[in-house]
Design an enzyme around this catalytic site. Sequence first.
Site, PDB file in Angstrom:
ATOM      1  N   GLY A  72       0.812  -1.217   0.000  1.00 42.03           N
ATOM      2  CA  GLY A  72       0.000   0.000   0.000  1.00 42.03           C
ATOM      3  C   GLY A  72       0.844   1.266   0.000  1.00 42.03           C
ATOM      4  N   THR A  73       1.903   1.269   0.799  1.00 42.08           N
ATOM      5  CA  THR A  73       2.716   2.476   0.920  1.00 42.08           C
ATOM      6  C   THR A  73       3.385   2.825  -0.404  1.00 42.08           C
ATOM      7  OG1 THR A  73       3.077   2.132   3.270  1.00 42.08           O
ATOM      8  CG2 THR A  73       4.689   3.501   2.132  1.00 42.08           C
ATOM      9  N   ASN A 151      -8.618   3.257   8.251  1.00 46.40           N
ATOM     10  CA  ASN A 151      -8.090   2.064   8.913  1.00 46.40           C
ATOM     11  C   ASN A 151      -8.430   2.011  10.398  1.00 46.40           C
ATOM     12  OD1 ASN A 151      -6.271   4.354   8.557  1.00 46.40           O
ATOM     13  ND2 ASN A 151      -4.820   3.226   9.808  1.00 46.40           N
ATOM     14  N   GLY A 200      -1.863  -6.576  -0.279  1.00 44.31           N
ATOM     15  CA  GLY A 200      -2.173  -7.999  -0.187  1.00 44.31           C
ATOM     16  C   GLY A 200      -2.496  -8.489   1.214  1.00 44.31           C
ATOM     17  N   THR A 237      12.735  -7.163 -10.803  1.00 45.11           N
ATOM     18  CA  THR A 237      12.175  -8.488 -11.037  1.00 45.11           C
ATOM     19  C   THR A 237      10.940  -8.678 -10.169  1.00 45.11           C
ATOM     20  OG1 THR A 237      14.308  -9.365 -11.634  1.00 45.11           O
ATOM     21  CG2 THR A 237      12.661 -10.969 -10.936  1.00 45.11           C
ATOM     22  N   CYS A 324       0.353   5.805  24.019  1.00 45.55           N
ATOM     23  CA  CYS A 324       1.404   4.839  24.319  1.00 45.55           C
ATOM     24  C   CYS A 324       1.541   3.773  23.243  1.00 45.55           C
ATOM     25  CB  CYS A 324       1.137   4.172  25.655  1.00 45.55           C
ATOM     26  SG  CYS A 324       1.669   5.195  27.022  1.00 45.55           S
TER      27      CYS A 324
END
Lengths: 384, 285
Positions: A72-73, A151, A200, A237, A324
């Site tokens: 995603g990033t 999210n 994925g 690749t 935290c």
Amino acid sequence: MKIVYADNNATTKVAPEVVTEMTTFLTEKWGNPSSMHQLGGDVEKGIELAREKVTACLGASQPSEIIFTSGGTESDNTAIRSALASRKGRRKIITSRVEHPAVLNLCRNLEREGYTVRYLPVDKHGLLNLADLREAMDEDVAVVSLMAANNETGVLFPVEEAGQIAHEFGALFHTDAVQAMGKVPVDLSLGHIDLLSVSGHKIHGPKGIGALYVRRGCRFRPFIVGGHQERGRRGGTENVPGIVAMGKAAELAMAHMEEEQTRVKAMRDRLEAGILKIPLTRVNGKTEKRLPGTCNISIKNVEGESLLLMLDQKGICASSGSACTSGTLEPSHVLRAMGVPFTYAHGSLRFSLGRYNTDEDVDFILEELPAIVERLRELSPFSG
Amino acid sequence: MVWNYSELVKKHFFEPKNVGKIDNADGTGDVGSIACGDALSLTIKVDKEKDTIIDAKFKTFGCGSAIASSSMLTEMVKGKTLDEALKITNRDIAAALGGLPAEKMHCSVMGREALEAAIADYRGEKVAHDEEDEGRIICNCFGITENKIRKVIEEDHLATLEDVTNYTKAGGGCGACIDEIETILEEYQNSQSDKPKPKQAKGKKLTNLERIALIQEVIDNEVRPELEKDSGGLDLIDIDGPRVAIRMIGQCSGCRAAGFTSAWIQEKLREVVDPEIDVVVVEEE
């Protein structure tokens, strides 16, 4: 100990069918898809089949619109950089305050590179007001990037309509649909979305693989430059085992989409109703326009990390937007953008259910959570 | 992320000691706030004739290490005179817990502040923190003043921005104050380099006798006086190459912070004598 995994927005268990598919491409079909021999040729076929499955799951019009990436990033970085490169001369970006860090931190970097970024607010339910977008638009905006589903809260943005507004001003439209894929439909057929990022490992595939949808006809500049792989749009690749796994995961996600809306949603609703019986609790992002499996709740006067540690001791996996646990010292940027008061923001818990959760999981959480909250409230100097 | 908490931190989190609020407490220390994400309310009962803390209870809102630090603090202060209790540093609390992750050191600082506040409250003194809370605010996200940042840098020998954030939270929010914190750190480091350093053996090859004499000198002049402040001490047992064996005596023997103390002695010896030195603590016979 029995593990109840209720953190599916963080990552998901790899589906056994996916593992099987992947293994074939690690043990038997290990060739290089660029090679001119049969070993490579079989692998190339595997990649193209995976591309077709992702195309079908996303409702794209043809497989050539799908580029495989590392996740995603990378898809987000590629999409936004590509959009800026193809709208030269335009110096503005519009996004929202509640985006994933992949988009937010990229935008902060782009500000340092001289771009102007407008971060749209959300209301107390986490919803976007399209009038704010329209008001922010002008002919200097190169790209609008808004997530399809949040999210943390699961709240959905009206991305098709937002894309239409962006197009009225000649800007490109990108959406981070990492959380939406396989859970809620995003309509690409209208042509309002130019670029869309997916991953994925959020759909029961492995980590390290993702995809970027680039609408046919949309200009594109590669982010990673190298060989001719992915038709010259992403060098390097191919991550073949990852790609075929993502294909399989997309196929399964498509088959399970309806179940998300029915069985998973019913479990989430029951979990949420049960938790709300605990006094001084609230749902963050309580709206119908939400992912079916996500439940973000806040428990007043207790701190999120303590909650997670005690849940973990019982074998329950969840997450929190507390300071935290956020990696910074401040509570979640999403909850703050929604104006969730500090007394609640530090005590936020996110349960995200998915394909492999059962009614027993919900029962178990509802059995254990009230006692944990009571214990931590006894420790807390605050009450009421 | 999963914090690497010690077994003792987990124990004091899952089974905290001395939870609650003492009715008619002699001293109360309230520090932190719900907005900051952690808060501690410490109450103490004092034997007025002996000037000794006979009971301590806490209530804490915060993460696992905040709760564990509070629990450990109450255990550490019970039975101590007020002056002894005031010598407990945040590092002592962390060491007694078998260490805290660096990012969580501010939890132990909160414990130490609550203790100071409770004792000041009992004595009817002005709380020492008032001074810290005065002065210019550097970190607006957490309301941390320049005075407080300077105090913690000095007390805990902090050297980096990350340290300052871990101990005080300053700089951990929007990050707008990072430049100012770095300036304060540079000022402190410059002021330190003006001070005369203990004589250094670096660069010079010592004979065995010179080496032993230098170790003895550091222990007598720099280590012992510090330990004596806590009614403790140490014996130098053996020096064998880089291995320096010591035995803790008095209050230091069996002290929960002994591991921290020996690490500190090792650091001193490495700095002055030889960077290879390993300090080994020998148990009492």
